[in-house]
Design a protein around this motif. Structure first.
Motif, PDB file in Angstrom:
ATOM      1  N   ILE A   9       0.734  -1.428   0.037  1.00 13.57           N
ATOM      2  CA  ILE A   9      -0.049  -0.150   0.033  1.00 13.57           C
ATOM      3  C   ILE A   9       0.710   1.134   0.023  1.00 13.57           C
ATOM      4  N   GLY A  33      -0.212   5.333  -1.359  1.00 16.68           N
ATOM      5  CA  GLY A  33      -1.176   6.428  -0.813  1.00 16.68           C
ATOM      6  C   GLY A  33      -2.462   5.558  -0.578  1.00 16.68           C
ATOM      7  N   VAL A  46      -8.199  -4.518  -6.121  1.00  6.03           N
ATOM      8  CA  VAL A  46      -7.233  -4.774  -5.328  1.00  6.03           C
ATOM      9  C   VAL A  46      -7.748  -5.557  -4.139  1.00  6.03           C
ATOM     10  N   GLY A  96       2.281   3.959  -7.351  1.00  6.38           N
ATOM     11  CA  GLY A  96       0.751   3.526  -7.111  1.00  6.38           C
ATOM     12  C   GLY A  96       0.138   3.766  -8.327  1.00  6.38           C
ATOM     13  N   ALA A 144       1.367   0.817 -10.796  1.00  4.09           N
ATOM     14  CA  ALA A 144       0.967  -0.539 -10.671  1.00  4.09           C
ATOM     15  C   ALA A 144      -0.483  -0.828 -10.638  1.00  4.09           C
ATOM     16  N   ALA A 145      -1.255   0.373 -10.386  1.00  2.00           N
ATOM     17  CA  ALA A 145      -2.675   0.258 -10.680  1.00  2.00           C
ATOM     18  C   ALA A 145      -3.091  -0.216 -12.205  1.00  2.00           C
ATOM     19  N   ASN A 185     -14.494   9.612 -14.641  1.00  2.00           N
ATOM     20  CA  ASN A 185     -13.539   8.792 -15.198  1.00  2.00           C
ATOM     21  C   ASN A 185     -13.265   9.279 -16.751  1.00  2.00           C
TER      22      ASN A 185
HETATM   23  C1  LIG Z   1     -12.724   8.442  -6.714  1.00  2.00           C
HETATM   24  C2  LIG Z   1     -11.495   7.985  -7.345  1.00  2.00           C
HETATM   25  C3  LIG Z   1     -11.252   8.343  -8.654  1.00  2.00           C
HETATM   26  C4  LIG Z   1      -9.956   7.602  -9.428  1.00  2.00           C
HETATM   27  N1  LIG Z   1      -9.892   8.040 -10.621  1.00  2.00           N
HETATM   28  C5  LIG Z   1      -8.780   7.707 -11.033  1.00  2.00           C
HETATM   29  C6  LIG Z   1      -8.561   7.832 -12.564  1.00  2.00           C
HETATM   30  O1  LIG Z   1      -9.415   8.426 -13.175  1.00  2.00           O
HETATM   31  N2  LIG Z   1      -7.418   7.562 -13.088  1.00  2.00           N
HETATM   32  C7  LIG Z   1      -6.332   6.730 -12.262  1.00  2.00           C
HETATM   33  O2  LIG Z   1      -5.321   6.791 -12.716  1.00  2.00           O
HETATM   34  N3  LIG Z   1      -6.393   6.611 -11.068  1.00  2.00           N
HETATM   35  C8  LIG Z   1      -7.662   6.834 -10.512  1.00  2.00           C
HETATM   36  N4  LIG Z   1      -7.987   6.665  -9.031  1.00  2.00           N
HETATM   37  C9  LIG Z   1      -6.839   5.641  -8.386  1.00  2.00           C
HETATM   38  C10 LIG Z   1      -5.775   6.420  -7.710  1.00  2.00           C
HETATM   39  O3  LIG Z   1      -6.215   7.714  -6.912  1.00  2.00           O
HETATM   40  C11 LIG Z   1      -4.352   6.471  -8.577  1.00  2.00           C
HETATM   41  O4  LIG Z   1      -4.426   5.555  -9.525  1.00  2.00           O
HETATM   42  C12 LIG Z   1      -3.331   6.745  -7.677  1.00  2.00           C
HETATM   43  O5  LIG Z   1      -2.249   7.060  -8.297  1.00  2.00           O
HETATM   44  C13 LIG Z   1      -2.955   5.314  -6.953  1.00  2.00           C
HETATM   45  O6  LIG Z   1      -1.567   5.790  -6.201  1.00  2.00           O
HETATM   46  P1  LIG Z   1      -1.845   5.114  -4.876  1.00  2.00           P
HETATM   47  O7  LIG Z   1      -0.488   5.525  -4.179  1.00  2.00           O
HETATM   48  O8  LIG Z   1      -2.749   5.705  -3.889  1.00  2.00           O
HETATM   49  O9  LIG Z   1      -1.906   3.673  -4.781  1.00  2.00           O
HETATM   50  P2  LIG Z   1      -2.342   2.397  -3.853  1.00  2.00           P
HETATM   51  O10 LIG Z   1      -3.887   2.532  -3.714  1.00  2.00           O
HETATM   52  O11 LIG Z   1      -1.798   2.506  -2.468  1.00  2.00           O
HETATM   53  O12 LIG Z   1      -1.882   1.194  -4.477  1.00  2.00           O
HETATM   54  C14 LIG Z   1      -2.542   0.865  -5.895  1.00  2.00           C
HETATM   55  C15 LIG Z   1      -1.931  -0.281  -6.171  1.00  2.00           C
HETATM   56  O13 LIG Z   1      -0.646  -0.092  -6.496  1.00  2.00           O
HETATM   57  C16 LIG Z   1       0.252  -1.154  -5.842  1.00  2.00           C
HETATM   58  N5  LIG Z   1       1.237  -0.352  -5.401  1.00  2.00           N
HETATM   59  C17 LIG Z   1       1.348   0.723  -4.947  1.00  2.00           C
HETATM   60  N6  LIG Z   1       2.795   1.275  -4.848  1.00  2.00           N
HETATM   61  C18 LIG Z   1       3.493   0.280  -5.371  1.00  2.00           C
HETATM   62  C19 LIG Z   1       4.652   0.163  -5.643  1.00  2.00           C
HETATM   63  N7  LIG Z   1       5.776   1.311  -5.267  1.00  2.00           N
HETATM   64  N8  LIG Z   1       5.284  -0.927  -6.135  1.00  2.00           N
HETATM   65  C20 LIG Z   1       4.571  -1.781  -6.479  1.00  2.00           C
HETATM   66  N9  LIG Z   1       3.261  -1.875  -6.212  1.00  2.00           N
HETATM   67  C21 LIG Z   1       2.849  -0.666  -5.772  1.00  2.00           C
HETATM   68  C22 LIG Z   1      -0.583  -1.595  -4.714  1.00  2.00           C
HETATM   69  O14 LIG Z   1      -0.477  -2.895  -4.150  1.00  2.00           O
HETATM   70  C23 LIG Z   1      -2.082  -1.555  -5.604  1.00  2.00           C
HETATM   71  O15 LIG Z   1      -2.127  -2.840  -6.047  1.00  2.00           O
HETATM   72  C24 LIG Z   1      -9.217   6.940  -8.630  1.00  2.00           C
HETATM   73  C25 LIG Z   1      -9.275   6.698  -7.051  1.00  2.00           C
HETATM   74  C26 LIG Z   1     -10.617   7.392  -6.544  1.00  2.00           C
HETATM   75  C27 LIG Z   1     -10.653   7.056  -4.956  1.00  2.00           C
END
Ligand SMILES: Cc1cc2nc3c(=O)[nH]c(=O)nc-3n(C[C@H](O)[C@H](O)[C@H](O)COP(=O)(O)OP(=O)(O)OC[C@H]3O[C@@H](n4cnc5c(N)ncnc54)[C@H](O)[C@@H]3O)c2cc1C
Length: 281
Positions: free
Chosen positions: A28, A30, A41, A105, A108-109, A184
């Protein structure tokens, strides 16, 4: 359901835990994707990357290294991050999410409406990965982001340590199409090319298409390189060949086809005009 939350101590320890967890131990960063309602996930144990010191942005010569835990807000506030990447960061309209979401994140997403992937791929970004080999040894390798995407399943348990930008002489232009900044995106598209002696070369065109995934328009990259198109507008009709578009809430398949084709033509035209006018990259 998530039953356990721990803070990782080192890349090696984290990767060993992930290996032991057999698909149910996840990283995890952010947390914005993992904790999102309807997130894909699934995990019963989450390991936080917070203590790994992956939140630095460094510049060494012409190379920029962005730690995987750098947030969208930190990228926007940095003088080192190129303008084209800041433009993609702004595709995320929510300030709260920008404060939490990380670059690692986002990669990876691997979402079909990804904010950053098309831009990073067109910029020819690389990723520094940490992995445990079969014999239990910890290794780090630096590979093109394109390869990470191409073999996504193979890298499912890899830890992204940093994103590397090493092509300062590149023009990278991106567009995102959504009903509102908070909705989206139907299509997010990016056009990248190297600039050498006032001409464009080494083209990369990638798009995130909702319902389809992240696609590379390699036939258009080749066509432009081989001077197959007389005018940039000529790119539009063939840009969307072989892409299976789907109708969904973000738009119809014909709408997605139209905006992708016309955007690629427009971004190509803008890139030519930047170079012709001796523009600043
Ligand atoms: C309402 C809402 C709308 C959203 N809309 C979009 C959108 O339009 N486009 C978009 O791109 N995203 C969207 N997101 C998703 C998100 O905000 C982004 O993709 C964000 O950049 C994910 O980063 P995070 O650090 O929060 O990832 P996390 O939620 O912490 O992790 C996401 C995934 O990545 C993996 N991960 C995290 N860090 C690493 C690492 N260093 N190495 C390997 N694996 C890792 C985790 O295990 C998990 O599988 C949305 C989210 C919400 C809540």
């Amino acid at each position: 359901m998530i039953g356990k939350f721990t803070k990782g101590e080192s890349p090696k320890q984290i990767l060993q835990e992930v290996q032991k967890g057999k698909g149910l131990t996840r990283l995890i960063a952010g947390g914005t994707e993992i904790n999102r309602l309807g997130s894909s996930v699934a995990a019963d144990h989450l390991i936080s990357l917070q203590n790994l010191s992956l939140n630095e942005i460094r510049k060494e010569g012409s190379l920029i290294s962005i730690g995987a835990m750098v947030t969208f807000t930190e990228m926007l506030e940095s003088d080192t991050i190129p303008a084209y990447l800041k433009e993609a960061v702004r595709f995320c309209g929510s300030f709260t999410r920008r404060n939490m979401a990380t670059i690692g994140g986002n990669i990876a997403a691997d979402r079909d409406d990804s904010y950053l992937m098309p831009t990073l791929l067109s910029a020819k970004a690389r990723v520094l990965l940490g992995d445990i080999s079969i014999d239990g040894k910890y290794n780090e390798e630096d590979i093109p982001l394109r390869e990470y995407l191409e073999f996504r399943d193979h890298f499912n348990d890899s830890l992204i340590l940093a994103v590397i930008l090493n092509r300062p002489q590149r023009v990278v232009l991106s567009k995102r199409f959504a009903r509102s900044v908070q909705s989206n995106a139907a299509v997010t598209v990016s056009f990248g090319a190297s600039v050498e002696d006032g001409t464009l070369s080494d083209f990369r065109i990638f798009a995130a298409v909702k319902g389809t995934g992240i696609v590379r328009l390699s036939h258009i990259e080749e066509g432009i390189a081989n001077r197959q198109f007389v005018e940039p507008e000529d790119v539009a009709p063939s840009a969307t060949q072989n892409i299976a578009f789907v109708d969904d809430i973000t738009g119809s398949s014909s709408y997605k086809r139209y905006i992708l084709g016309s955007s690629v033509a427009d971004l190509y035209k803008q890139s030519l005009s930047i170079v012709e006018n001796g523009g600043d990259l």
